[in-house]
Scaffold this motif. Sequence first.
Motif, PDB file in Angstrom:
ATOM      1  N   GLU A  26       0.839  -1.197   0.000  1.00 30.11           N
ATOM      2  CA  GLU A  26       0.000   0.000   0.000  1.00 30.11           C
ATOM      3  C   GLU A  26       0.877   1.251   0.000  1.00 30.11           C
ATOM      4  O   GLU A  26       0.562   2.242  -0.667  1.00 30.11           O
ATOM      5  CB  GLU A  26      -0.932   0.015   1.209  1.00 30.11           C
ATOM      6  CG  GLU A  26      -1.808   1.250   1.315  1.00 30.11           C
ATOM      7  CD  GLU A  26      -2.737   1.466   0.123  1.00 30.11           C
ATOM      8  OE1 GLU A  26      -3.130   2.634  -0.098  1.00 30.11           O
ATOM      9  OE2 GLU A  26      -3.069   0.505  -0.593  1.00 30.11           O
ATOM     10  N   ARG A  29       1.968   1.788  -3.518  1.00 31.74           N
ATOM     11  CA  ARG A  29       0.874   2.345  -4.328  1.00 31.74           C
ATOM     12  C   ARG A  29       0.715   3.837  -4.070  1.00 31.74           C
ATOM     13  O   ARG A  29       0.529   4.635  -4.989  1.00 31.74           O
ATOM     14  CB  ARG A  29      -0.432   1.609  -4.041  1.00 31.74           C
ATOM     15  CG  ARG A  29      -0.570   0.298  -4.777  1.00 31.74           C
ATOM     16  CD  ARG A  29      -1.984  -0.256  -4.664  1.00 31.74           C
ATOM     17  NE  ARG A  29      -2.240  -0.811  -3.339  1.00 31.74           N
ATOM     18  CZ  ARG A  29      -1.900  -2.031  -2.950  1.00 31.74           C
ATOM     19  NH1 ARG A  29      -1.277  -2.835  -3.774  1.00 31.74           N
ATOM     20  NH2 ARG A  29      -2.180  -2.456  -1.745  1.00 31.74           N
ATOM     21  N   ARG A  30       0.783   4.225  -2.783  1.00 33.31           N
ATOM     22  CA  ARG A  30       0.638   5.644  -2.439  1.00 33.31           C
ATOM     23  C   ARG A  30       1.776   6.475  -3.032  1.00 33.31           C
ATOM     24  O   ARG A  30       1.545   7.573  -3.550  1.00 33.31           O
ATOM     25  CB  ARG A  30       0.612   5.817  -0.927  1.00 33.31           C
ATOM     26  CG  ARG A  30      -0.649   5.327  -0.282  1.00 33.31           C
ATOM     27  CD  ARG A  30      -0.599   5.546   1.205  1.00 33.31           C
ATOM     28  NE  ARG A  30      -1.702   4.874   1.873  1.00 33.31           N
ATOM     29  CZ  ARG A  30      -1.840   4.831   3.177  1.00 33.31           C
ATOM     30  NH1 ARG A  30      -0.955   5.409   3.968  1.00 33.31           N
ATOM     31  NH2 ARG A  30      -2.861   4.196   3.716  1.00 33.31           N
ATOM     32  N   LEU A  32       3.593   5.780  -5.672  1.00 31.10           N
ATOM     33  CA  LEU A  32       3.394   5.860  -7.121  1.00 31.10           C
ATOM     34  C   LEU A  32       2.316   6.869  -7.473  1.00 31.10           C
ATOM     35  O   LEU A  32       2.460   7.666  -8.401  1.00 31.10           O
ATOM     36  CB  LEU A  32       3.040   4.485  -7.691  1.00 31.10           C
ATOM     37  CG  LEU A  32       4.210   3.533  -7.833  1.00 31.10           C
ATOM     38  CD1 LEU A  32       3.713   2.126  -8.144  1.00 31.10           C
ATOM     39  CD2 LEU A  32       5.149   4.015  -8.908  1.00 31.10           C
ATOM     40  N   LYS A  33       1.229   6.846  -6.705  1.00 30.54           N
ATOM     41  CA  LYS A  33       0.138   7.778  -6.960  1.00 30.54           C
ATOM     42  C   LYS A  33       0.607   9.215  -6.748  1.00 30.54           C
ATOM     43  O   LYS A  33       0.287  10.109  -7.521  1.00 30.54           O
ATOM     44  CB  LYS A  33      -1.043   7.462  -6.047  1.00 30.54           C
ATOM     45  CG  LYS A  33      -2.331   8.149  -6.457  1.00 30.54           C
ATOM     46  CD  LYS A  33      -3.476   7.776  -5.539  1.00 30.54           C
ATOM     47  CE  LYS A  33      -3.968   6.384  -5.849  1.00 30.54           C
ATOM     48  NZ  LYS A  33      -5.206   6.048  -5.119  1.00 30.54           N
ATOM     49  N   LEU A  34       1.383   9.438  -5.692  1.00 28.45           N
ATOM     50  CA  LEU A  34       1.924  10.773  -5.439  1.00 28.45           C
ATOM     51  C   LEU A  34       2.871  11.201  -6.553  1.00 28.45           C
ATOM     52  O   LEU A  34       2.845  12.347  -7.005  1.00 28.45           O
ATOM     53  CB  LEU A  34       2.675  10.798  -4.107  1.00 28.45           C
ATOM     54  CG  LEU A  34       1.839  10.797  -2.842  1.00 28.45           C
ATOM     55  CD1 LEU A  34       2.731  10.570  -1.624  1.00 28.45           C
ATOM     56  CD2 LEU A  34       1.093  12.115  -2.699  1.00 28.45           C
ATOM     57  N   LEU A  36       3.129  10.054  -9.714  1.00 32.74           N
ATOM     58  CA  LEU A  36       2.500  10.198 -11.022  1.00 32.74           C
ATOM     59  C   LEU A  36       1.390  11.235 -11.006  1.00 32.74           C
ATOM     60  O   LEU A  36       1.104  11.850 -12.026  1.00 32.74           O
ATOM     61  CB  LEU A  36       1.934   8.842 -11.479  1.00 32.74           C
ATOM     62  CG  LEU A  36       2.968   7.747 -11.699  1.00 32.74           C
ATOM     63  CD1 LEU A  36       2.268   6.421 -11.976  1.00 32.74           C
ATOM     64  CD2 LEU A  36       3.899   8.108 -12.828  1.00 32.74           C
ATOM     65  N   GLY A  37       0.756  11.411  -9.873  1.00 35.18           N
ATOM     66  CA  GLY A  37      -0.362  12.341  -9.771  1.00 35.18           C
ATOM     67  C   GLY A  37      -1.556  11.780 -10.518  1.00 35.18           C
ATOM     68  O   GLY A  37      -1.416  11.216 -11.593  1.00 35.18           O
ATOM     69  N   LYS A  38      -2.723  11.900  -9.943  1.00 34.36           N
ATOM     70  CA  LYS A  38      -3.937  11.428 -10.612  1.00 34.36           C
ATOM     71  C   LYS A  38      -4.287  12.314 -11.790  1.00 34.36           C
ATOM     72  O   LYS A  38      -4.863  11.878 -12.755  1.00 34.36           O
ATOM     73  CB  LYS A  38      -5.107  11.406  -9.623  1.00 34.36           C
ATOM     74  CG  LYS A  38      -4.987  10.378  -8.547  1.00 34.36           C
ATOM     75  CD  LYS A  38      -6.236  10.404  -7.703  1.00 34.36           C
ATOM     76  CE  LYS A  38      -5.929  10.068  -6.275  1.00 34.36           C
ATOM     77  NZ  LYS A  38      -7.044  10.287  -5.392  1.00 34.36           N
ATOM     78  N   SER A  39      -3.970  13.580 -11.671  1.00 30.16           N
ATOM     79  CA  SER A  39      -4.247  14.525 -12.751  1.00 30.16           C
ATOM     80  C   SER A  39      -3.238  15.660 -12.665  1.00 30.16           C
ATOM     81  O   SER A  39      -2.513  15.799 -11.690  1.00 30.16           O
ATOM     82  CB  SER A  39      -5.672  15.077 -12.631  1.00 30.16           C
ATOM     83  OG  SER A  39      -5.770  15.918 -11.502  1.00 30.16           O
ATOM     84  N   GLU A  42      -3.104  17.845  -9.515  1.00 29.77           N
ATOM     85  CA  GLU A  42      -2.448  17.381  -8.300  1.00 29.77           C
ATOM     86  C   GLU A  42      -0.938  17.479  -8.382  1.00 29.77           C
ATOM     87  O   GLU A  42      -0.248  17.266  -7.404  1.00 29.77           O
ATOM     88  CB  GLU A  42      -2.854  15.942  -8.006  1.00 29.77           C
ATOM     89  CG  GLU A  42      -4.324  15.799  -7.674  1.00 29.77           C
ATOM     90  CD  GLU A  42      -4.716  14.363  -7.447  1.00 29.77           C
ATOM     91  OE1 GLU A  42      -3.830  13.491  -7.463  1.00 29.77           O
ATOM     92  OE2 GLU A  42      -5.901  14.108  -7.245  1.00 29.77           O
TER      93      GLU A  42
END
Length: 87
Positions: A26, A29-30, A32-34, A36-39, A42
């Motif tokens: 997890e 995942r967090r 990577l999300k930070l 790459l940014g969701k959009s 962000e």
Amino acid sequence: MRVDEEMLSRVEKWHGKQNDASMRAEAMRRLLKLGLGKSSDEAVHFTDGEKLLFFMMKDLYRHLKVQGEIDADFISIHDTRRTLFGG
């Protein structure tokens, strides 16, 4: 995903600073999300004033030969292209 020991250590360090007891997967995942940014909303964006301050600090670090967290030579690479990652 395979990562080397240094990267795993950095992930574990970041994971340990989080306020929950999530699993390492997890945490990955967090991160990577930070990263790459969701959009694009962000993503990190710097104002022109912030960029100016950043480059002025770079010049001061180089002039005063400060040994710190900022690598003035790395910043200089981006200075020549008049870009700064993040906006």
